[in-house]
Design an enzyme around this catalytic site. Structure first.
Site, PDB file in Angstrom:
ATOM      1  N   CYS A  88       3.287  33.790  15.647  1.00 57.32           N
ATOM      2  CA  CYS A  88       3.302  32.323  15.550  1.00 57.32           C
ATOM      3  C   CYS A  88       2.621  31.633  16.731  1.00 57.32           C
ATOM      4  CB  CYS A  88       4.741  31.821  15.447  1.00 57.32           C
ATOM      5  SG  CYS A  88       5.750  32.750  14.296  1.00 57.32           S
ATOM      6  N   HIS A 349       4.149  25.716   8.199  1.00 55.81           N
ATOM      7  CA  HIS A 349       3.935  26.666   9.290  1.00 55.81           C
ATOM      8  C   HIS A 349       2.960  27.768   8.869  1.00 55.81           C
ATOM      9  CE1 HIS A 349       4.524  29.229  12.631  1.00 55.81           C
ATOM     10  NE2 HIS A 349       5.737  29.695  12.394  1.00 55.81           N
ATOM     11  N   CYS A 379       8.073  29.275  19.395  1.00 55.13           N
ATOM     12  CA  CYS A 379       8.707  30.590  19.458  1.00 55.13           C
ATOM     13  C   CYS A 379       7.826  31.580  18.706  1.00 55.13           C
ATOM     14  CB  CYS A 379      10.111  30.547  18.864  1.00 55.13           C
ATOM     15  SG  CYS A 379      10.187  30.134  17.108  1.00 55.13           S
ATOM     16  N   GLY A 381       7.781  35.458  16.657  1.00 47.29           N
ATOM     17  CA  GLY A 381       8.459  36.611  16.102  1.00 47.29           C
ATOM     18  C   GLY A 381       8.259  37.841  16.969  1.00 47.29           C
TER      19      GLY A 381
END
Length: 393
Positions: A88, A349, A379, A381
């Site tokens: 991300c 997203h 954030c 993953g």
């Protein structure tokens, strides 16, 4: 070291899963925003030193999708390109790398950003390479396996949000209220035309007739209420609080910025939109990956010599409402300054593009408000966080 500035920043509107952009490969979306950067600045494409684009779901996309985007955008074959995968955070890490190259004198002009088409992520068949002698074969969804699945704990990203909800005592009601507010802010921003300047329209081919222009985020849902969200079932645990309504969605899109040394921008007579003040990454426990922005933000602010209170605006990617609320609780930031036009729960997203998408949205809102200091953070993953601060001196 040289100051690094942004002279242009744009993104596509975000397409919903299997929506308007579903048939357009990620490199074509990336090419569109690169072309727009060149058009906005009048820059000779040959002056670009390198293209750096994030993309997470590359299975079936062909060799080096960033290179494909660069060539499709009309850049000379002599301009190199690199695809990076920091899940991300990919689209924002691209800016980190571009800024580093410029600061140390390796480059003067960098295109940085991200691209993703989650709708086109293929299913793959493990084991087929060596032969399936007998019995059933298994298809694996590359979108989930490579983009949404924790490799360390063997569970979906949604479970990491459940872990944070439990750790911080976040109720379903709090999460739904956060999600409803995100939707309402995004709809208000769209209706008010606040995204217009940052969006590059995409021509979407039709089966019959002329292509249709796509220039409006299609994920936000008008009329979303807490009451409506409360009716949704938990998505990851039977007794959980994370639902499809208080989590980000699956999406398609691209975003990019044109980075230059301050000296190069001055020599070309290009107006500076913002200066990159600092950037940072951090690692955290993968089981609570959503808390990553806390340490990344603190590091970025420390590098900039700023306090949290000095920030005028913050764009923090909303992977999940629980994740966003946990980060806000840890940092203690003023929620009124965060995602003022809605976040990923509403806007979507597209994982490889989101890092740059939040940065582009932050920058344009800073310009609109004449804000001086801003932060973009996400954030990641696998247990990481990424952040970048902008200054408009």
């Amino acid at each position: 070291m040289q100051d690094v500035v942004i002279v242009a920043a744009t993104r596509t509107a975000v397409g919903s899963f299997q929506g308007s952009l579903a048939g357009i490969p990620a490199p074509e979306l990336g090419a569109a925003v690169i072309r727009r950067l060149l058009e906005q600045t009048g820059l000779d494409a040959g002056q670009v030193d390198e293209v750096i684009l994030g993309q997470v779901l590359t299975a079936g996309s062909g060799q080096n999708p960033a290179r494909q985007a660069a060539i499709k955008a009309g850049l000379p074959v002599g301009v190199p390109a690199m695809t990076l995968n920091k899940v991300c955070g990919s689209g924002l890490k691209a800016l980190h790398l571009g800024a580093q190259a410029i600061r140390c004198g390796d480059a003067e002009v960098i295109v940085a950003g991200g691209q993703e088409n989650m709708s086109l992520a293929p299913y793959v068949m493990p084991g087929a390479r060596t032969g399936l002698r007998m019995g059933h074969a298994k298809l694996v969804d590359s979108m989930i396996e490579d983009g949404l699945w924790d490799a360390f704990n063997d569970y979906h990203m949604g479970i990491t949000a459940e872990n944070l909800a439990e750790k911080y005592g976040l109720t379903r009601e709090e999460q739904d209220a956060f999600a409803a507010a995100s939707q309402q802010k995004a709809i208000a921003a769209i209706e008010g035309g606040r995204f217009r300047d940052e969006i590059t329209p995409i021509q979407v081919p039709q089966r019959k007739g002329e292509p249709l222009g796509f220039d409006t985020d299609e994920q936000p849902r008008a009329g979303t209420t807490v009451e409506a969200l409360a009716k949704l079932k938990p998505a990851f645990r039977k007794d959980g609080s994370v639902t499809a309504g208080n989590a980000s969605s699956l999406n398609d899109g691209a975003a990019a910025v044109l980075l230059m040394s301050a000296a190069k921008a001055k020599a070309l007579g290009l107006p500076v939109l913002a200066r990159i003040a600092s950037y940072a990454s951090a690692g955290v426990d993968p089981a609570i990956m959503g808390i990553g922005p806390v340490s990344a933000t603190r590091r970025a602010l420390d590098k900039a010599g700023w306090s949290l209170e000095q920030l005028d605006l913050i764009e923090a990617n909303e992977a999940f409402a629980a994740q966003s609320l946990a980060v806000g609780r840890e940092l203690g930031w003023d929620a009124a300054r965060v995602n003022v036009n809605g976040g990923a729960i509403a806007l979507g997203h597209p994982i490889g593009a989101s890092g740059c998408r939040v940065l582009v949205t932050l920058l344009h809102e800073m310009i609109r408000r004449d804000a001086k200091k801003g932060l973009a953070t996400l954030c990641i993953g696998g247990g990481q966080g990424v952040a970048l601060t902008l200054a408009r001196d």
